[in-house]
Design an enzyme around this catalytic site. Structure first.
Site, short mmCIF file in Angstrom:
data_model
loop_
_atom_site.label_atom_id
_atom_site.label_comp_id
_atom_site.label_asym_id
_atom_site.label_seq_id
_atom_site.Cartn_x
_atom_site.Cartn_y
_atom_site.Cartn_z
N GLN A 1 26.82 40.35 37.35
CA GLN A 1 26.40 40.31 38.99
C GLN A 1 25.35 40.66 39.51
OE1 GLN A 1 29.34 38.62 40.58
NE2 GLN A 1 27.87 38.49 42.41
N LYS B 1 36.52 36.47 40.45
CA LYS B 1 36.26 35.62 39.17
C LYS B 1 37.46 35.93 38.46
CE LYS B 1 31.28 35.28 40.45
NZ LYS B 1 29.90 35.93 40.10
N ASP C 1 26.08 31.32 34.15
CA ASP C 1 25.33 31.43 35.43
C ASP C 1 24.35 30.32 35.31
OD1 ASP C 1 26.61 32.81 37.45
OD2 ASP C 1 25.47 34.57 36.68
#
Ligand code: NAP
Length: 262
Positions: free
Chosen positions: A75, A31, A98
Site C-alpha cells: 500500500q 481490499k 497493482d
C-alpha cells in the site's frame, strides 16, 4: 472461483501496509473485505512506520518465493525514508497485481499485458459496461501520474481514442477539456473540473478522492454543475473507487492462474 478450486488453485493476496496512515488503513480494510466476499485468501502484513528498507525488501522476497501467494500489493504511500521505487521493483512482475512494476508498465505500452493497473482498468470497465465507444472519440485525461494518468491515457489509446494528457503545466485546461467527448479527471484537486469546462453530452469520469477538512470525501469534478451537461458521469464516492477494488480481485485471480498457487 469454484473451477479454480477444483484445479487445486487457491487465489491469495498478500497486502503489506507500513505505518498507520488512516486513509491507507481504510483502503487495506476494503481490499480485505472484497477478498472475503470473492473467496480470495487475504494475508495482511501490518508493519510499523520504523520498518527499515531491508526488512521490507526481505518480506517481499519471502512472499515472491512463497508458492501459496498469488499476488502481492504494498500500500502506497510509504512512510518517509522508504524507497517506493525500490519496493515496486522488488515485487515479482508475475505477482504484481497493482501492475506498477516497470516490466508490467512496458507490457501495457506494447499492448500485451498480464495485469492492468486497477484504477485505469476500472475506468475502462465502467466505459465498456455503459456501452460507450471510445473509438474515434476525443479523450482528455487530466493527470499524468504513473499509477493513474499515464496508463489511463494508454488504455484509451489502445481503444482508438484520440487522447490529450493534461497536467499542472497545461496552458489552458478549459480549452483542452471543453473539446473532449470523454473526460477522465485524476488530479487530486477537489472539484477542479466544473460544468462550464465540459462539452455538452461529454462522458465525465471522476477518479479523484479528496478528503476535505470536514472529513467529507469529494472528487476532482464538481458533480452538480457537470451532471446537468454530461451524458454520463461517475459519483464520488461510489464510482471509480469500488471498480478499482473489483479490478484488484480480477488481477489476483489472474495471478493465481499465472503462478498456479496452491
Ligand atoms: P498525483 O500523483 O498527485 O498526480 C496528480 C496529477 O495531476 C499530476 O500529473 C499533476 O500534474 C496533475 N495536476 C495537479 N494539479 C493540476 C491542475 N491544477 N491542473 C491540471 N493538472 C493538475 O495523483 P494520482 O495518484 O494520480 O491521483 C489522482 C487522484 O486520484 C487523487 O485524488 C487520488 O486520491 C485519486 N485516486 C483514486 C483512486 C481510486 O481508486 N478512485 C486510485 C488512485 C488515485 P504534474 O504532473 O504537472 O504535477
Amino acid at each position: 472461483m469454484e473451477n479454480l478450486k477444483k484445479d487445486g488453485i487457491i487465489p491469495s493476496l498478500a497486502v503489506i501496509i507500513v505505518g498507520d496512515d488512516p486513509a491507507s488503513k481504510i483502503y487495506v480494510k476494503n481490499k480485505k473485505l472484497a477478498c472475503e466476499y470473492c473467496g480470495i485468501k487475504s494475508l495482511e502484513y501490518a508493519l510499523p512506520a520504523e520498518t527499515s528498507q531491508e526488512e521490507l525488501l526481505a518480506l517481499i522476497d519471502k512472499l515472491n518465493n512463497d508458492n501459496s501467494v498469488s499476488g502481492i500489493l504494498c500500500q502506497l504511500p510509504l512512510p518517509k525514508g522508504l524507497d517506493e521505487e525500490a519496493v515496486i521493483n522488488a515485487i515479482s512482475p508475475k505477482k504484481d497485481v497493482d501492475a506498477f512494476h516497470p516490466v508490467n508498465v512496458g507490457k501495457i505500452m506494447v499492448g500485451n499485458f498480464d495485469f492492468l493497473p486497477c484504477t485505469p482498468a476500472g475506468v475502462m470497465e465502467l466505459i465498456a459496461l455503459s456501452g460507450i465507444e471510445v473509438k474515434g472519440k476525443k479523450c482528455a485525461v487530466i493527470g499524468r501520474s504513473n499509477i493513474v494518468g499515464k496508463p489511463m491515457s494508454m488504455l484509451l489509446l489502445h481503444q482508438h481514442g484520440t487522447v490529450t494528457i493534461c497536467h499542472s503545466k497545461t496552458a489552458d485546461l478549459k480549452a483542452e477539456v471543453s473539446q473532449a467527448d470523454i473526460v477522465v479527471a485524476a488530479v487530486g484537486v477537489p472539484e477542479l473540473i466544473t460544468g462550464d469546462m465540459i462539452k455538452e453530452g461529454a462522458v465525465v469520469i471522476d477518479v479523484g478522492m479528496n478528503r476535505l477538512p470536514d472529513g467529507k470525501l469529494t472528487g476532482d469534478v464538481e458533480y452538480e454543475s457537470c451532471v446537468v451537461r454530461a451524458s454520463a458521469i461517475t459519483p464520488v464516492p461510489g464510482g471509480v473507487g469500488p471498480m478499482t477494488i473489483a479490478m484488484l480481485m480480477k488481477n489476483t485471480v489472474k495471478a493465481a492462474l499465472l503462478n498456479k498457487t496452491k
